[in-house]
Enzyme design. Structure first.
Site, PDB file in Angstrom:
ATOM      1  N   LYS A  71       0.864  -1.185   0.000  1.00 42.55           N
ATOM      2  CA  LYS A  71       0.000   0.000   0.000  1.00 42.55           C
ATOM      3  C   LYS A  71       0.900   1.235   0.000  1.00 42.55           C
ATOM      4  O   LYS A  71       1.952   1.238   0.676  1.00 42.55           O
ATOM      5  CB  LYS A  71      -0.856  -0.056   1.271  1.00 42.55           C
ATOM      6  CG  LYS A  71      -1.899   1.009   1.440  1.00 42.55           C
ATOM      7  CD  LYS A  71      -2.710   0.723   2.713  1.00 42.55           C
ATOM      8  CE  LYS A  71      -3.826   1.694   2.965  1.00 42.55           C
ATOM      9  NZ  LYS A  71      -4.611   1.347   4.165  1.00 42.55           N
ATOM     10  N   SER A 146      -9.516   1.153   3.429  1.00 37.05           N
ATOM     11  CA  SER A 146      -8.766   2.003   2.534  1.00 37.05           C
ATOM     12  C   SER A 146      -7.719   1.265   1.686  1.00 37.05           C
ATOM     13  O   SER A 146      -7.208   1.829   0.726  1.00 37.05           O
ATOM     14  CB  SER A 146      -8.051   3.085   3.349  1.00 37.05           C
ATOM     15  OG  SER A 146      -7.158   2.492   4.268  1.00 37.05           O
ATOM     16  N   SER A 170      -9.324  -1.417   7.539  1.00 41.69           N
ATOM     17  CA  SER A 170      -8.886  -1.232   6.151  1.00 41.69           C
ATOM     18  C   SER A 170      -8.168  -2.397   5.504  1.00 41.69           C
ATOM     19  O   SER A 170      -7.863  -2.345   4.318  1.00 41.69           O
ATOM     20  CB  SER A 170      -7.987  -0.009   6.048  1.00 41.69           C
ATOM     21  OG  SER A 170      -8.784   1.135   6.064  1.00 41.69           O
TER      22      SER A 170
HETATM   23  N1  GLN Z   1     -12.746   3.176   7.208  1.00 45.64           N
HETATM   24  C1  GLN Z   1     -11.956   3.540   8.330  1.00 45.64           C
HETATM   25  C2  GLN Z   1     -11.630   5.003   8.292  1.00 45.64           C
HETATM   26  O1  GLN Z   1     -11.927   5.595   7.338  1.00 45.64           O
HETATM   27  C3  GLN Z   1     -10.760   2.662   8.417  1.00 45.64           C
HETATM   28  C4  GLN Z   1      -9.549   3.202   7.820  1.00 45.64           C
HETATM   29  C5  GLN Z   1      -8.372   2.328   8.032  1.00 45.64           C
HETATM   30  O2  GLN Z   1      -8.468   1.249   8.648  1.00 45.64           O
HETATM   31  N2  GLN Z   1      -7.233   2.804   7.587  1.00 45.64           N
HETATM   32  O3  GLN Z   1     -11.123   5.544   9.194  1.00 45.64           O
END
Ligand code: GLN
Length: 482
Positions: A71, A146, A170
């Site tokens: 990532k 994400s 994420s």
């Molecule tokens: N969807 C969550 C957020 O937007 C998780 C993001 C993540 O785990 N990086 O904060």
């Protein structure tokens, strides 16, 4: 079908060891598949040339000759790192994250940089400065987020493994949306050195793969104590693949988190798939107990506050002085800071910085931040208590399958609720893994989550492995990515 696409790490290793194929051929094949499918999926922000990839890695090791992708918020020396944000566009890092150094030492071929929601903030990979990623099972839909780029690349058979980061879900939610395996290890098991911080007390690097064994193999490479991360746990290295073959469901005590599985708004097809999975475990000799974890009902709200508070502090460093992008024509230093952050950050990130500063500000911290930390302690305590009577917990990873691109453009709250089932384990630090457990009638993947006590990754993998061997959902592949 191309015999290298969708091959597992073990299969690739065996072909390499028997000299049926060379590392260069594996890599070329991988890069050719990216060249063909990345224009459709937009899962990679950048791909590297074969020579520079091969130069970085050693020839032997548990990942020798096996392509993978990180990532774009995990540092790789001399490569660009953007966090899918304009504010870091063109920034090159001078050092390796610990995960990257360890993957390279193990021989892994790191082929490029995977797309993500800007600064890992989101659940759909729609907020990237470099465009949205598509789900290989249905390109009108999101891959989750994400870490959507990493998940889509693995699901489409472009690489057998990838790394993502999981702050509120994420890794697990995109794994579920894309029909693959995704683990968020115990907080502190994988070093965060070189991972761009979002919510430092929640962030963990996690692994994507199509099979459990591959997942365990990659975690074995990157996990273990690192003195460069002060929150790294003092645990030694372990081979998580070693005992997989002896795994059995017999005598396993499984707790089903009832208030999650039967929560309002759950898609009935997901409930049904998970019920069938529980029946599979029962048939294998596991005992099933229903459990209510009421503190989970407050998790999303507490996560919302804590993640924004930490994000606001962490993102203060992007000011136009230290990193890539700087707004032009500002008249004063103060204007330069403001213009850089105004032009460099996208709306989602700005929104979170505002909320984060608000919940921390004098007069509000008591009502918001302090209460959220109380909820955090409640969740941790409730999980600890649950693990006195069960070995692992099962609950959904997500309440609905992958949604269409743009579905929540006008409903931010629905998007934020995507973390409902995943964020409790970021707050408590427990490990959790999402594994495929079926498909909807529309052929969209369904995931379920296994949760264990701190540092129970080996048990989670074993529990997941027996189910995987019984059901083999990983054999099904998305159409159009042969
Ligand atoms: N969807 C969550 C957020 O937007 C998780 C993001 C993540 O785990 N990086 O904060």
């Amino acid at each position: 079908m191309n015999k290298l696409a969708y091959a597992t790490i073990a299969q690739l290793k065996s072909m390499l060891e028997k000299n049926e194929i060379t590392q260069k051929e594996v890599l070329d094949n991988c890069l050719q598949r990216f060249a063909k499918y990345n224009p459709i999926l937009n899962c990679a922000i950048q791909l590297f040339d074969a020579d520079s990839i091969l130069q970085e890695c050693i020839i032997q090791g548990p990942l020798a000759g096996i392509p993978g992708i990180f990532k774009d918020n995990i540092a790789q020396k001399d490569r660009r790192l953007s966090c899918a944000s304009k504010i870091l566009d063109g920034y090159t890092v001078m050092y390796d994250s610990t995960a990257s150094a360890r993957a390279k030492q193990a021989g892994g071929l790191l082929v490029g940089r995977a797309n993500l929601d800007e600064f890992a903030m989101g659940s759909s990979t729609e907020t990237s400065y470099f465009g949205k990623t598509k789900n290989p099972w249905d390109t009108k839909r999101v891959p989750g987020g994400s870490s959507g780029g990493s998940a889509a690349a693995v699901a489409a058979g472009l690489v057998p493994w990838a790394l993502g980061s999981d702050t509120g879900g994420s890794v697990r939610q995109p794994a579920a949306f894309c029909g693959i395996v995704g683990i968020k290890p115990t907080y502190g098991l994988v070093s965060r050195y070189g991972l761009v911080a979002y919510g430092s007390s929640l962030d963990q690097i996690g692994v994507f793969s199509r099979t459990i064994q591959d997942n365990a193999r990659v975690l074995s490479v990157i996990a273990g104590h690192d003195m460069r991360d002060s929150t790294s746990l003092r645990v030694g290295k372990k081979d998580y693949t070693q005992n997989l073959k002896d795994a059995s469901g017999k005598g396993l005590r499984i707790g089903v988190v009832e208030n999650a599985l039967y929560a309002e708004g759950m898609d009935p097809e997901i409930v049904q798939s998970i019920e069938q999975a529980i029946a599979v475990y029962e048939k294998m000799g596991a005992t099933i107990q229903k459990i209510k974890l009421t503190s989970f009902d407050y998790a999303a709200a507490a996560y919302f506050i804590i993640s924004r508070a930490e994000a606001a502090s962490n993102l203060a460093r992007f000011d136009g002085v230290r990193y890539a992008f700087r707004a032009k024509d500002a008249k004063t230093l103060y204007d330069m800071y403001c213009d850089t952050r105004h032009d460099g950050f996208g709306n989602e990130v700005k929104n979170r910085i505002l909320v984060g500063n608000y919940v921390l500000s004098a007069g509000h911290a008591g009502a918001f931040y302090n209460n959220a930390t109380l909820v955090r302690r409640m969740i941790r305590a409730e999980l600890q208590k649950a693990f006195k009577s069960v070995d692992v917990l099962i609950m959904p990873t997500h309440p609905m399958p992958a949604f269409e691109i743009g579905a929540f453009d006008k409903n931010k709250l629905q998007m934020d609720l995507q973390d409902y089932f995943t964020c409790p384990m970021n707050l408590s630090g427990n490990p959790a893994i999402s594994i495929p457990c079926g498909f909807t009638k529309q052929n969209l993947p369904i995931g379920m989550q296994l949760i264990g006590p701190h540092l129970s990754e080996e048990l989670l993998y074993k529990t997941a492995y027996v189910y995987e061997q019984e059901t083999k959902w990983f054999e099904k592949k998305p159409k159009g990515f042969e």
